[in-house]
Write a protein that holds these residues in place. Structure first.
Motif, mmCIF file in Angstrom:
data_model
loop_
_atom_site.group_PDB
_atom_site.id
_atom_site.type_symbol
_atom_site.label_atom_id
_atom_site.label_comp_id
_atom_site.label_asym_id
_atom_site.label_seq_id
_atom_site.Cartn_x
_atom_site.Cartn_y
_atom_site.Cartn_z
ATOM 1 N N LEU A 123 34.507 43.086 -8.441
ATOM 2 C CA LEU A 123 33.840 41.783 -8.453
ATOM 3 C C LEU A 123 32.446 41.892 -9.061
ATOM 4 N N ASP A 124 31.773 43.006 -8.788
ATOM 5 C CA ASP A 124 30.454 43.236 -9.375
ATOM 6 C C ASP A 124 30.559 43.328 -10.897
ATOM 7 N N ALA A 125 31.554 44.076 -11.366
ATOM 8 C CA ALA A 125 31.758 44.196 -12.813
ATOM 9 C C ALA A 125 32.133 42.849 -13.422
ATOM 10 N N LEU A 126 32.955 42.067 -12.708
ATOM 11 C CA LEU A 126 33.330 40.734 -13.182
ATOM 12 C C LEU A 126 32.097 39.848 -13.307
ATOM 13 N N LEU A 201 25.788 32.690 -0.661
ATOM 14 C CA LEU A 201 25.022 33.929 -0.749
ATOM 15 C C LEU A 201 25.926 35.124 -1.027
ATOM 16 N N ASP A 202 27.135 35.088 -0.483
ATOM 17 C CA ASP A 202 28.054 36.203 -0.696
ATOM 18 C C ASP A 202 28.594 36.208 -2.114
ATOM 19 N N TYR A 203 29.077 35.068 -2.590
ATOM 20 C CA TYR A 203 29.694 35.035 -3.913
ATOM 21 C C TYR A 203 28.669 35.082 -5.042
ATOM 22 N N ALA A 204 27.422 34.703 -4.747
ATOM 23 C CA ALA A 204 26.340 34.876 -5.726
ATOM 24 C C ALA A 204 25.648 36.219 -5.543
ATOM 25 N N GLY A 205 26.066 36.962 -4.509
ATOM 26 C CA GLY A 205 25.358 38.181 -4.140
ATOM 27 C C GLY A 205 25.297 39.235 -5.225
ATOM 28 N N GLY A 257 29.706 31.714 -8.367
ATOM 29 C CA GLY A 257 28.444 32.168 -7.796
ATOM 30 C C GLY A 257 27.501 32.708 -8.856
ATOM 31 N N THR A 258 28.045 33.398 -9.844
ATOM 32 C CA THR A 258 27.230 33.905 -10.945
ATOM 33 C C THR A 258 26.657 32.749 -11.762
ATOM 34 N N LEU A 259 27.477 31.745 -12.037
ATOM 35 C CA LEU A 259 26.992 30.564 -12.754
ATOM 36 C C LEU A 259 25.905 29.853 -11.952
#
Length: 273
Positions: A123-126, A201-205, A257-259
C-alpha cells in the motif's frame, strides 16, 4: 497538481470527501501499471475479512447472550404492567441486536485494518506511485535490498502505531460500556464516530509518513479539514461493511487518501500545531 478543496463551502467539502473513494477507484482503473500493487492488498483483505466473518458467525449466539446480560430484564408482575414492560422489552430487544451489529461492524473494520498492516509495504508503494503520477515525478525503480527492507519496516511500524492507537481507544470504550450500566448507549456511537475520523488518517497515512508529519500535526490537519474528513471517513466506513466491496476497496481508499493529502495543504497543519 489537483485542485485544492480547502476554500469550498462546508457541504462542498463534505461532498468532496464522499467523492474521494470513487475518484480513487477511477484513478486505479485508468492506470493499469498499478493493478499488481493493488492486487496483493485485496488478497490479504479476502483472507482477513473471511476469517473474521466466519469466527463472528460461529460465536454469534455467545455474543448475543453477552449483550443480553448487559441490558436489564423486564418482567410483568401484573397484567397492567405490560403497558410499559411490553414496549421496554421490544426496545431492549432492538438495542441488543443494534449492539451486535455495531460489534460486527467493528470486527469487519478491525479485520480490514489488520489486513492493511499485512499489506502495508504494498500500500505504501501504491501510494508513492499514485503521488508520482499526479505530480509527474519519476519513481525510483532501482532501490537496493537495504532500502527496500527499510521502507518495509517503516511502513509496518507506522501502520502498527496507527492501529495500536485505535485499538487502545476501542478497548477503553468497550470496557467502559461493560463496566458502567447504560454506558454502552454512548460508547457504541462513539466507537463508530472515532473509527470514521480515524480512517482518513489511516488511508492517508502513507502519504503523510513520507512528509514526516507527526501524530500531533495530523490531528490538527484532521481538524482543519473536518467536513472533508467526515465525508471520506463515512464513505470508507460504509464501504468496509458492504460484503464483496470491502474485499476490493482498500487500494482505492489508499489512492483516495493520497489524493486527499495532495489536495490539502499539510504545511498549514504543521504551522498551527
Amino acid at each position: 497538481m489537483a485542485k485544492s478543496i480547502e476554500d469550498a463551502g462546508l457541504l462542498s467539502r463534505f461532498g468532496a470527501g464522499v467523492s474521494l473513494l470513487s475518484e480513487g477507484w477511477r484513478f486505479l482503473r485508468g492506470h493499469s501499471n498499478l493493478w499488481m500493487l493493488a492486487l496483493v492488498p485485496v488478497l490479504f483483505a479476502t483472507v482477513s475479512v473471511g476469517t473474521a466473518g466466519a469466527i463472528f458467525w460461529v460465536q454469534l449466539d455467545e455474543i448475543h447472550s453477552a449483550f443480553q446480560g448487559v441490558f436489564p430484564h423486564l418482567e410483568a408482575t401484573t397484567w397492567w404492567t405490560w403497558i410499559w414492560v411490553g414496549p421496554g422489552q421490544v426496545l431492549f430487544f432492538l438495542l441488543r441486536w443494534i449492539a451486535v451489529l455495531v460489534s460486527f461492524a467493528v470486527t469487519l473494520i478491525a479485520a480490514l485494518l489488520l489486513s492493511n498492516l499485512a499489506a502495508a509495504p504494498f500500500l505504501d508503494a501504491l501510494s508513492e506511485r499514485v503521488e508520482a503520477i499526479v505530480l509527474g515525478k519519476a519513481v525510483d525503480e532501482t532501490e537496493g535490498l537495504a532500502d527496500l527492507l527499510g521502507d518495509t519496516i517503516r511502513s509496518f511500524g507506522a501502520e502498527l502505531q496507527r492501529l495500536g492507537f485505535l485499538g487502545g481507544l476501542w478497548v477503553a470504550l468497550t470496557l467502559l460500556g461493560v463496566a458502567l450500566p447504560g454506558a454502552h448507549l454512548l460508547t457504541s456511537p462513539l466507537l463508530v464516530a472515532i473509527t470514521v475520523l480515524f480512517l482518513p488518517l489511516d488511508y492517508a497515512g502513507f502519504a503523510l509518513d513520507r512528509r514526516g508529519i507527526s501524530f500531533r500535526e495530523r490531528r490538527v490537519w484532521l481538524r482543519e479539514h473536518l467536513p472533508t474528513m467526515v465525508g471520506f471517513g463515512g464513505v470508507a466506513f460504509v464501504s468496509c461493511l458492504v460484503p464483496g466491496l470491502n474485499l476490493v476497496v482498500m487500494p482505492s481508499l489508499v489512492t483516495a487518501g493520497t489524493l486527499l493529502v495532495l489536495r490539502t495543504r499539510t504545511e498549514v497543519a504543521i504551522e498551527r500545531a
